[in-house]
Design a protein around this motif. Structure first.
Motif, PDB file in Angstrom:
ATOM      1  N   THR A 117      -5.534   3.595   3.827  1.00  0.00           N
ATOM      2  CA  THR A 117      -4.894   3.823   2.534  1.00  0.00           C
ATOM      3  C   THR A 117      -4.914   5.313   2.186  1.00  0.00           C
TER       4      THR A 117
ATOM      5  N   SER B 108      -6.687  -4.180  -3.745  1.00  0.00           N
ATOM      6  CA  SER B 108      -8.141  -4.051  -3.617  1.00  0.00           C
ATOM      7  C   SER B 108      -8.795  -5.423  -3.658  1.00  0.00           C
TER       8      SER B 108
ATOM      9  N   GLU C 152       0.820  -1.212   0.000  1.00  0.00           N
ATOM     10  CA  GLU C 152       0.000   0.000   0.000  1.00  0.00           C
ATOM     11  C   GLU C 152       0.853   1.261   0.000  1.00  0.00           C
TER      12      GLU C 152
ATOM     13  N   THR D  87     -10.837   2.001  -2.436  1.00  0.00           N
ATOM     14  CA  THR D  87      -9.417   2.145  -2.110  1.00  0.00           C
ATOM     15  C   THR D  87      -8.747   3.277  -2.872  1.00  0.00           C
TER      16      THR D  87
ATOM     17  N   HIS E   3     -14.452  -3.869  -1.710  1.00  0.00           N
ATOM     18  CA  HIS E   3     -14.157  -2.440  -1.836  1.00  0.00           C
ATOM     19  C   HIS E   3     -14.969  -1.773  -2.947  1.00  0.00           C
TER      20      HIS E   3
END
Length: 349
Positions: A272, A336, A45, A309, A340
């Motif tokens: 995130t 992801s 991430e 995300t 999501h």
């Protein structure tokens, strides 16, 4: 071998370990995998373009490292990493207590496959089962062939098989506690080995084996190349095992910290980062048709869906198919999952 002597939990002369020792070494490896998985996720991430492949191929990379690590310990210590950490060793099931350290080739290969391959297949099955549940939650069913239907049926039967396996393991542990069985796990029974405590002679044997492995040997060029490759692999395994030995308690702390009880706190700390919007969304008119096109199919969005995300909006079927196959955002590269996806309901005609 200081860590081996430091983790003897009994002062008795019995070579058979207690139920607390064998369960402790099992919980050690069970805590390592989720902790490493979360660390890789945070790394991916932070920089999706550079480390995103680590998250997408985590199971395969972990299998490779696990094979390297367990093969080293089975070959030199006759035990897995966690078993050696708690001062245990593997011996053939039919041998008497007074045995020398070392496994035959068949026992070593059976132990290696059962230690590494079974957890890998189990993780893959559980991931497939989770994706199937996501498909049912999102009410989407793609066209399926006969083989795919059989595959879904096999996946649907997995929870029952898993429950039966856990019941079998529980009975093995009960028999081990009451002294009826020499092994506490079905995997040990399948590998035809049992666990015993390390003795002083075993520790001396391991020290002598380590000293002999460090001495150079002659021979042909091919033999020397093989010895160098084996020594390099052994060095990687030793470095990895040393790192795990030093960080095992930190990994267990991570596993507790990222458990369900602390999920809300961690989510606020490691959320995130929001990517910047594209420049054309800042400069162009928001009502123009170009701002309502799907980044994947380049057409006017149908059944608009946002990926939480990254914040980008796509056609539902486009982004569903892409995330299911790649597990990341096609624009930002952030890791992801299907959960999501958020459908957008707009009053626009």
């Amino acid at each position: 071998m200081a860590e081996a002597g430091a983790h003897f939990t009994s002062t008795t002369a019995s070579e058979q370990p207690s139920i607390f020792e064998v369960l402790a070494q099992e919980s050690l490896m069970e805590a390592v995998r989720p902790a490493l998985r979360h660390a890789v996720k945070v790394l991916a991430e932070s920089n999706p373009s550079r480390f995103g492949f680590l998250w997408r191929r985590f199971d395969e990379l972990y299998l490779l490292l696990d094979l390297l690590l367990q093969n080293h310990f089975l070959s030199h210590c006759s035990a897995s990493f966690s078993e050696n950490f708690y001062g245990l060793k593997r011996v053939p099931a039919g041998q008497r207590p007074a045995v020398r350290l070392g496994l035959n080739r068949k026992s070593l290969w059976r132990s290696l496959l059962l230690l590494c391959l079974v957890p890998y297949l189990r993780a893959k099955l559980e991931a497939t089962l989770a994706r199937q549940r996501d498909e049912e939650d999102f009410s989407i069913r793609l066209a399926q062939s006969r083989s795919q239907r059989l595959y879904r049926a096999a996946v649907a039967a997995y929870p029952y098989i898993s429950s039966a396996w856990q019941l079998w393991a529980f009975f093995h542990q009960l028999l081990f506690v009451f002294g009826v069985a020499k092994g506490h796990s079905p995997l040990l029974w399948l590998a035809r080995v049992r666990l015993a405590r390390l003795s002083a002679a075993d520790i001396r044997d391991m020290e002598l084996k380590a000293a002999r492995s460090g001495t150079p040997a002659g021979g042909s060029f091919g033999r020397r190349a093989w010895q160098l490759a084996s020594r390099a692999a052994r060095g990687v395994a030793v470095s990895l095992s040393t790192s795990l030995s030093l960080g095992v308690f930190f990994l267990q702390f991570l596993e507790w910290w990222y458990s369900s009880d602390n999920r809300d706190t961690v989510k606020a700390l490691t959320s995130t980062p929001v990517p910047p919007p594209p420049l054309h969304l800042q400069e162009d008119d928001q009502s123009s048709p170009s701002n309502r096109t799907c980044p994947l199919c380049r057409r006017l969005r149908a059944n608009a869906t946002v990926l939480s995300t990254s914040g980008f909006v796509f056609c539902y079927r486009c982004i569903y198919t892409y995330v299911k196959a790649n597990r990341r955002c096609p624009v930002s590269g952030y890791p992801s999952e299907l959960q999501h996806l958020i459908k957008i309901y707009s009053p626009e005609a």
